[in-house]
Design a protein around this motif. Structure first.
Motif, PDB file in Angstrom:
ATOM      1  N   UNK A   5       1.084  -1.006  -0.267  1.00 40.45           N
ATOM      2  CA  UNK A   5       0.044   0.008  -0.090  1.00 40.45           C
ATOM      3  C   UNK A   5       1.003   1.079  -0.256  1.00 40.45           C
ATOM      4  N   UNK A 138      -2.823  -6.469  -5.863  1.00 39.74           N
ATOM      5  CA  UNK A 138      -3.504  -5.246  -4.525  1.00 39.74           C
ATOM      6  C   UNK A 138      -4.687  -5.018  -5.945  1.00 39.74           C
ATOM      7  N   UNK A 139      -4.480  -4.705  -6.695  1.00 36.32           N
ATOM      8  CA  UNK A 139      -5.337  -3.846  -7.260  1.00 36.32           C
ATOM      9  C   UNK A 139      -4.866  -4.016  -8.934  1.00 36.32           C
ATOM     10  N   UNK A 140      -5.706  -3.225 -10.131  1.00 34.39           N
ATOM     11  CA  UNK A 140      -5.235  -2.882 -11.000  1.00 34.39           C
ATOM     12  C   UNK A 140      -5.672  -1.485 -10.784  1.00 34.39           C
TER      13      UNK A 140
END
Lengths: 290, 390
Positions: A5, A138-140
């Motif tokens: 993060x 985690x994410x795109x």
């Protein structure tokens, strides 16, 4: 907060900070060299964003061409504005400059209302930048944001090189510290000013065009961004491009992390940062002591 | 002398008769309706839909409400709270309207409610969901044909909890409507066993969502509830989808997140669940008649805003009828509306004590370009009207 993060938020901060730098560098150039407080600087950001909205149906897929066309248009606009209005402002005091450039804000807002209305618009990302890639599991993460950061970085490096390594840059720096000396050396200071002003306008508009697909295009978008620009310029030290770069990144980080971790303070985190820095260094990070 | 007297008395009689007939002409004067709605800016389309709905209902009644013809006055409020007081005073003091219909933006509606309360002019709010209008600001002459922000969000909390979600995050603009909506969701969700772990906000009308999406991705809640409207809603739903979060964490919201925005949201909105007091496919005869007539009259598909405008006119008609067309008979006007059941395209509704609709809130699912009703989230839901003393 885990490392992933933290790293992704760093990426967000850098991307935002670099965009701020594009904006604030124009403001600091114009103030540092010509001594003009240009409140209308945010309007050029707005003009850039609306220009992206207007041009994207025709050039949206050739995004880089569109940016270049936009820069060209705004350089001409900046040159004309300097000739028509700003060239009269150098000898005036700051109050008159503020009044004049505030008037320009109203004119630009009025023209915008007549030409494109008061609606909020979105600008589509070009197809080749519309996708996203997996990040840290985690994410795109959208490619466009990466592109925006890189584009701003390229311009920042170009500027750094121009100001610190070229003959033009030398004149600009000299003009910032001693106007009369530069004039005395036989340099056409009027033309120099006009070029610097046009470049400043184009940088703000470029920032607006790059930001348009990431944010939206709306009335008064210039005034909100103007305040942040002034914060950056004040933190960085007036007239210092390197200072503006450091300050932009600093504001980018504080704003991004503040937004996420100190929700209650998110509206004022950057002002707190400014206050702390000004107590420590009243002239800004790289400002000259007076 | 007597002849002169006769002339005098005749003249007096004629004068009296004229005055009397003038009086009766006065009574037949048109009812003045003032539209204070956004006709430019972000919410222009909503203002137009509300006006269309209102005028369509009047046309269906043969151009008259309570036997009186209608004269319209219009003010564009530009959704600008700073201009709200001036705008509403133009209608009240200059145009001397009998009824004000408006508006969309909650901040503007608050200023209107204040002016209506002070002047006693009837106000019917055809959209703005600020809880306070029928909460602390409530008054005998203020009515709403729409919803409260709490009312449209609370049921989504109930639904999310029933879907087995335990841990949710909320995200909205830091302004009244957004905060009221997320608090409504929180209440519904936590009463049914869920827990809202974090409430994220960003300043209005900011749409740089990337940092907050990162935060959501890191926290991995079971669900996200968000309130945005208009262009902000389009942008958020698209960004949420692009970040890949929609695959793992469902995005919920009140209907405004997907109403009137599906064209622009396209793929990104498919399958989303939202709650609202209206949906694009209700299938009732009442709604079908409304949709057909609207499409015929305006060559447009109706939406929730058109319904709210339409029902504002219905409420006015009920009140005027009971008052015999004389809006100054305030008690008759008010009691009639309070007791009425409004046959709305959304389904029948009555008004709560605080003058806010008591209505079914539908659970809707995005399917193509429609928000289709898939059930009723909460039946006959009344806003708690906290702070209303009336």
């Amino acid at each position: 907060m885990d490392l992933a993060t933290f790293l992704v938020q760093c990426l967000n901060s850098i991307q935002y900070g670099l965009l701020l730098f594009l904006l604030a560098s124009g403001l600091t150039l114009i103030f540092g060299i010509m001594g003009v407080i240009n409140l209308a600087h945010g309007s050029f950001y707005m003009i850039g964003a609306y220009m992206a909205f207007a041009l994207s149906p025709y050039l949206g897929q050739h995004f880089i061409t569109m940016l270049l066309v936009g820069v060209l248009i705004t350089v001409v606009l900046g040159y004309a504005l300097e000739w028509a209005f700003f060239s009269f402002l150098y000898e005036r005091d700051h109050l008159q400059q503020v009044l004049m450039t505030y008037g320009l804000i109203l004119v630009f807002e009025g023209l915008r209302a007549i030409l494109v209305g008061n609606d909020v618009h979105g600008v589509e990302k070009p197809a080749w930048l519309a996708g996203s890639f997996p990040l840290m599991g985690m994410m795109q993460y959208p490619w466009y944001n990466v592109f925006a950061a890189l584009a701003c970085l390229v311009v920042a490096l170009l500027m750094y090189y121009t100001v610190n390594r070229t003959r033009l840059g030398m004149m600009i720096r000299a003009g910032a510290s001693n106007r009369d000396m530069v004039r005395g050396l036989g340099i056409n200071i009027k033309r120099l000013y006009r070029i610097v002003f046009a470049v400043g306008v184009a940088l703000a508009a470029l920032a607006g065009m790059i930001a348009a697909p990431m944010s939206s295009v709306y009335p008064n978008m210039g005034s909100s961004v103007l305040i942040i620009c002034f914060v950056v310029v004040v933190i960085g030290g007036i007239g210092s491009i390197t200072g503006a770069l450091i300050a932009s990144l600093l504001v980018g980080f504080v704003d991004t992390f503040g937004k996420v971790f100190f929700q209650e303070l998110s509206g004022m985190s950057i002002y707190l940062l400014m206050a702390v820095i000004l107590v420590w260094r009243p002239e800004g990070l790289l400002g000259k002591r007076s | 002398m007597s002849k002169q007297w006769a002339t005098w008395s005749k003249a007096t009689a004629i004068a009296l008769a004229t005055a009397a007939s003038c009086g009766s002409v006065m009574a037949q004067e048109k009812i003045k309706v003032g539209f204070m709605l956004p006709f430019s800016g972000t919410y222009a389309a909503l203002g137009v839909a509300i006006e269309n709905g209102f005028r369509m209902q009047v046309a269906e009644q043969g151009g008259k409400l309570g036997g009186r013809e209608i004269e319209y006055f219009k003010v564009d409020d530009e959704s600008d709270p700073a201009k709200a007081t001036d705008n509403v005073n133009r209608l009240i003091k200059r145009d001397k309207v009998d009824v004000i219909v408006g508006t969309v933006h909650s901040g503007v509606a608050m200023a209107m409610a204040k002016a209506a309360k002070e002047s006693g002019t009837v106000l019917i709010v055809p959209n703005a969901g600020a809880d306070a209008v029928t909460g602390p600001m409530c008054a005998p002459n203020i009515f709403r044909s729409s919803f409260t922000n709490w009312q449209t969000a609370y049921p989504m909390g109930v639904v999310a909890a029933k879907e087995g979600k335990k841990n949710a995050m909320t995200l909205t603009w830091k302004y009244a409507a957004g905060e009221e909506a997320v608090n409504g969701f929180k209440e519904g969700f936590e009463k049914n066993g869920g827990k809202v772990s974090k409430q994220l906000t960003l300043p209005f009308p900011n749409v740089e969502f990337q940092a907050l999406l990162t935060e959501i991705a890191a926290a991995k809640p079971d669900a996200v509830f968000s309130f945005f409207a208009g262009a902000g809603a389009v942008k958020f739903v698209k960004d949420y989808h692009a970040s890949g979060l929609s695959k793992t964490i469902p995005l919920y919201g009140p209907g405004f997140l997907t109403d009137g925005t599906l064209e622009a949201q396209g793929e990104a909105a498919q399958g989303m669940l939202t709650t609202l007091h209206y949906a694009d496919e209700l299938g009732t005869p009442r709604d079908k008649a409304f949709r057909t007539n609207y499409a015929k009259s305006y060559k447009l598909q109706p939406d929730v805003y058109a319904v709210q405008g339409y029902d504002a006119a219905q409420m006015l008609a009920v009140g005027l009828k009971a008052a015999g067309g004389d809006i100054s008979k305030k008690d008759a006007f008010r009691t009639a509306i309070e007791k009425a059941t409004i046959a709305s395209p959304r389904g029948d509704f009555t008004l709560s004590k605080a003058h806010n609709p008591v209505q079914d809130i539908y659970l809707r699912k995005v399917d193509g370009k429609e928000n289709k009703k898939i059930g009723i989230a909460v039946k006959g839901l009344a806003d708690p009207a906290r702070g209303c003393r009336m």
